[in-house]
Motif scaffolding. Structure first.
Motif, PDB file in Angstrom:
ATOM      1  N   GLU A 290       0.839  -1.205   0.000  1.00 51.62           N
ATOM      2  CA  GLU A 290       0.000   0.000   0.000  1.00 51.62           C
ATOM      3  C   GLU A 290       0.874   1.255   0.000  1.00 51.62           C
ATOM      4  O   GLU A 290       0.692   2.179   0.793  1.00 51.62           O
ATOM      5  N   ILE A 291       1.840   1.256  -0.909  1.00 50.33           N
ATOM      6  CA  ILE A 291       2.804   2.351  -0.998  1.00 50.33           C
ATOM      7  C   ILE A 291       2.275   3.427  -1.933  1.00 50.33           C
ATOM      8  O   ILE A 291       1.863   3.135  -3.061  1.00 50.33           O
ATOM      9  N   PRO A 292       2.269   4.685  -1.514  1.00 47.21           N
ATOM     10  CA  PRO A 292       1.818   5.772  -2.393  1.00 47.21           C
ATOM     11  C   PRO A 292       2.653   5.823  -3.671  1.00 47.21           C
ATOM     12  O   PRO A 292       3.852   5.534  -3.659  1.00 47.21           O
ATOM     13  N   GLU A 293       2.005   6.210  -4.765  1.00 49.33           N
ATOM     14  CA  GLU A 293       2.677   6.218  -6.066  1.00 49.33           C
ATOM     15  C   GLU A 293       3.940   7.077  -6.044  1.00 49.33           C
ATOM     16  O   GLU A 293       4.982   6.674  -6.574  1.00 49.33           O
ATOM     17  N   ARG A 294       3.854   8.237  -5.427  1.00 51.45           N
ATOM     18  CA  ARG A 294       5.034   9.105  -5.419  1.00 51.45           C
ATOM     19  C   ARG A 294       6.200   8.450  -4.688  1.00 51.45           C
ATOM     20  O   ARG A 294       7.351   8.572  -5.102  1.00 51.45           O
ATOM     21  N   ASP A 295       5.914   7.732  -3.614  1.00 53.69           N
ATOM     22  CA  ASP A 295       6.977   7.041  -2.884  1.00 53.69           C
ATOM     23  C   ASP A 295       7.614   5.958  -3.750  1.00 53.69           C
ATOM     24  O   ASP A 295       8.823   5.710  -3.661  1.00 53.69           O
ATOM     25  N   MET A 296       6.811   5.299  -4.582  1.00 57.53           N
ATOM     26  CA  MET A 296       7.363   4.283  -5.483  1.00 57.53           C
ATOM     27  C   MET A 296       8.362   4.914  -6.442  1.00 57.53           C
ATOM     28  O   MET A 296       9.478   4.415  -6.626  1.00 57.53           O
ATOM     29  N   TYR A 297       7.968   6.044  -7.045  1.00 58.76           N
ATOM     30  CA  TYR A 297       8.849   6.713  -8.009  1.00 58.76           C
ATOM     31  C   TYR A 297      10.007   7.432  -7.329  1.00 58.76           C
ATOM     32  O   TYR A 297      10.961   7.832  -7.985  1.00 58.76           O
ATOM     33  N   ASN A 298       9.916   7.591  -6.012  1.00 58.32           N
ATOM     34  CA  ASN A 298      10.979   8.254  -5.259  1.00 58.32           C
ATOM     35  C   ASN A 298      11.915   7.244  -4.583  1.00 58.32           C
ATOM     36  O   ASN A 298      12.838   7.611  -3.873  1.00 58.32           O
ATOM     37  N   THR A 299      11.651   5.949  -4.822  1.00 55.84           N
ATOM     38  CA  THR A 299      12.452   4.901  -4.194  1.00 55.84           C
ATOM     39  C   THR A 299      13.014   3.918  -5.208  1.00 55.84           C
ATOM     40  O   THR A 299      14.159   3.467  -5.084  1.00 55.84           O
ATOM     41  N   TYR A 300      12.229   3.608  -6.256  1.00 52.61           N
ATOM     42  CA  TYR A 300      12.571   2.533  -7.185  1.00 52.61           C
ATOM     43  C   TYR A 300      12.727   3.034  -8.616  1.00 52.61           C
ATOM     44  O   TYR A 300      12.280   4.136  -8.969  1.00 52.61           O
ATOM     45  N   ASN A 301      13.339   2.181  -9.436  1.00 49.65           N
ATOM     46  CA  ASN A 301      13.550   2.578 -10.841  1.00 49.65           C
ATOM     47  C   ASN A 301      12.308   2.375 -11.690  1.00 49.65           C
ATOM     48  O   ASN A 301      12.249   2.864 -12.825  1.00 49.65           O
ATOM     49  N   MET A 302      11.325   1.654 -11.191  1.00 51.62           N
ATOM     50  CA  MET A 302      10.032   1.462 -11.856  1.00 51.62           C
ATOM     51  C   MET A 302      10.157   0.891 -13.270  1.00 51.62           C
ATOM     52  O   MET A 302       9.335   1.148 -14.143  1.00 51.62           O
ATOM     53  N   GLY A 303      11.222   0.130 -13.503  1.00 50.45           N
ATOM     54  CA  GLY A 303      11.420  -0.479 -14.819  1.00 50.45           C
ATOM     55  C   GLY A 303      12.362   0.281 -15.722  1.00 50.45           C
ATOM     56  O   GLY A 303      12.625  -0.132 -16.849  1.00 50.45           O
ATOM     57  N   VAL A 304      12.898   1.405 -15.230  1.00 45.52           N
ATOM     58  CA  VAL A 304      13.836   2.224 -16.007  1.00 45.52           C
ATOM     59  C   VAL A 304      15.168   2.263 -15.259  1.00 45.52           C
ATOM     60  O   VAL A 304      15.300   2.947 -14.245  1.00 45.52           O
ATOM     61  N   GLY A 305      16.156   1.535 -15.756  1.00 41.77           N
ATOM     62  CA  GLY A 305      17.429   1.468 -15.056  1.00 41.77           C
ATOM     63  C   GLY A 305      18.364   2.610 -15.366  1.00 41.77           C
ATOM     64  O   GLY A 305      19.227   2.962 -14.561  1.00 41.77           O
ATOM     65  N   MET A 306      18.182   3.197 -16.537  1.00 42.36           N
ATOM     66  CA  MET A 306      19.056   4.292 -16.961  1.00 42.36           C
ATOM     67  C   MET A 306      18.301   5.171 -17.944  1.00 42.36           C
ATOM     68  O   MET A 306      17.488   4.673 -18.732  1.00 42.36           O
ATOM     69  N   THR A 307      18.552   6.476 -17.888  1.00 40.08           N
ATOM     70  CA  THR A 307      17.958   7.401 -18.853  1.00 40.08           C
ATOM     71  C   THR A 307      19.064   8.104 -19.638  1.00 40.08           C
ATOM     72  O   THR A 307      20.148   8.365 -19.104  1.00 40.08           O
ATOM     73  N   VAL A 308      18.748   8.395 -20.889  1.00 42.22           N
ATOM     74  CA  VAL A 308      19.690   9.078 -21.775  1.00 42.22           C
ATOM     75  C   VAL A 308      18.944  10.211 -22.471  1.00 42.22           C
ATOM     76  O   VAL A 308      17.819  10.002 -22.952  1.00 42.22           O
ATOM     77  N   VAL A 309      19.548  11.374 -22.530  1.00 42.68           N
ATOM     78  CA  VAL A 309      18.948  12.510 -23.238  1.00 42.68           C
ATOM     79  C   VAL A 309      19.725  12.778 -24.512  1.00 42.68           C
ATOM     80  O   VAL A 309      20.961  12.887 -24.493  1.00 42.68           O
ATOM     81  N   VAL A 310      19.003  12.872 -25.614  1.00 42.73           N
ATOM     82  CA  VAL A 310      19.591  13.211 -26.910  1.00 42.73           C
ATOM     83  C   VAL A 310      18.704  14.239 -27.591  1.00 42.73           C
ATOM     84  O   VAL A 310      17.542  14.430 -27.206  1.00 42.73           O
ATOM     85  N   ALA A 311      19.240  14.898 -28.623  1.00 41.17           N
ATOM     86  CA  ALA A 311      18.423  15.814 -29.416  1.00 41.17           C
ATOM     87  C   ALA A 311      17.318  15.027 -30.107  1.00 41.17           C
ATOM     88  O   ALA A 311      17.493  13.857 -30.467  1.00 41.17           O
TER      89      ALA A 311
END
Length: 345
Positions: A290-311
């Motif tokens: 029963e973890i609030p959604e924001r806490d999930m995104y503030n604790t876990y990678n939620m299926g995204v291990g790495m992010t990359v920014v490109v043009a």
């Protein structure tokens, strides 16, 4: 060393001969990681490495250190010790590639309550697997037997990695502009973060770790112990083909802590939750705990291990290169004006 034995030290709980046996058992694993720069072998006092700096105008060494954390409790419960070494390497090398560095070598530190050579060798086999996956050499380490400090069947594992990058090729987030895109590299699961909360939610010390197979595709224990994904080779391949403007390793602190570290002042990112490929383990964890959604995104990678920014103009090329290197990457968001904010919509 065959004549090295202390009856008094042994009676205090430290078996130095077991340490020598462990070293012999781990040598075959260490040998798998040897690269051209390795000048020393396991057993020397220091690990020697001669990097090839050919073509670099201003080499910059980059280091990272980390441990596995309380995920080790799952290894103890399942008596499976050959994967946590991958986690240890991953948490270090995934950090240093965020600035464009190539990992060169790794050293580990294993502290045990009782030195069981076969168990130590199993741990090191995982470390070697991680080094092979990231193309770096395991050039040394330390195994410390600490009776009375750790229980006989428990241990801690940490390490550090060193890499190198030419100064002019360091990832420069100040080149980022509104309209750039953020690409997600999928995770293999929880990786090695947030396990204190995981252990509390599932009460893993008393839980049936063979449960939830129908939801997760494999038993809970196996899912939780899945090793951290190593992104070194696909990221280095991408960096050769496309201008990367930022990389973030999504570890403890999730989206809200890690993504802003890769954003310059004046810019933020807008992420559409419906575009994210959230793994079943995160949905199960949120539901059971029963973890609030924001806490999930503030604790876990939620299926995204790495992010990359490109043009934006480079997005298709980036996705193609990543796919060629085994990554089913996808666009997860857009860079927008803001104060290093992460907006989930």
């Amino acid at each position: 060393m065959k004549s090295s034995f202390s009856k008094s030290y042994s009676e205090a709980g430290v078996d130095i001969t077991a340490g020598y046996t462990a070293v012999e058992l781990m040598k075959k694993h260490v040998a798998r990681t040897k690269t051209a720069g390795v000048l020393s072998g396991i057993g020397d006092f220091g690990g020697l490495f001669a990097p090839d700096l050919t073509g670099m105008k201003k080499p910059v060494f980059v280091s990272g250190t980390d441990g596995v954390g309380t995920k080790l409790k799952l290894a103890f419960l399942l008596d499976q010790h050959n994967t946590v070494g991958i986690d240890c390497v991953a948490m270090c090398v995934n950090d240093i590639i965020c600035c464009g560095a190539t990992p060169l070598f790794f050293l580990d530190y294993i502290a045990v309550g009782k030195n069981i050579p076969e168990k130590v060798a199993a741990i090191v086999s995982g470390v070697a697997d991680g080094c092979v996956q990231s193309g770096c050499a395991l050039i040394g380490g330390e195994t410390a037997e600490m009776p009375g400090f750790y229980p006989p069947d428990e241990y801690d594992l940490a390490g550090f990695a060193v890499g190198v990058v030419d100064a002019e090729k360091i990832i420069d987030k100040t080149k980022m502009q509104a309209g750039d895109v953020m690409i997600a590299l999928p995770s293999s699961g929880l990786h090695s973060n947030g396990f204190s909360l995981v252990r509390k939610v599932f009460d893993v010390e008393h839980a049936d770790l063979s449960a939830y197979g129908e939801v997760l595709g494999k038993p809970l224990g196996e899912t939780l112990l899945t090793p951290t994904k190593i992104y070194v080779k696909p990221i280095l391949a991408l960096n050769r083909e496309v201008e990367i403007r930022s990389i973030s390793h999504i570890t403890g602190g999730g989206f809200y802590e890690n993504i802003p570290r890769g954003l310059p002042d004046g810019l933020g990112v807008k992420i559409c939750k419906r575009d994210l490929r959230v793994l079943p383990i995160f949905e199960l964890l949120r539901s059971v705990g029963e973890i609030p959604e924001r806490d999930m995104y503030n604790t876990y990678n939620m299926g995204v291990g790495m992010t990359v920014v490109v043009a934006a103009k480079d997005a298709d090329r980036a996705l193609h290169v990543l796919k060629e290197n085994g990554e089913e990457a996808y666009i997860m968001g857009e860079i927008v004006a803001g104060d290093r904010e992460v907006t989930l919509c």
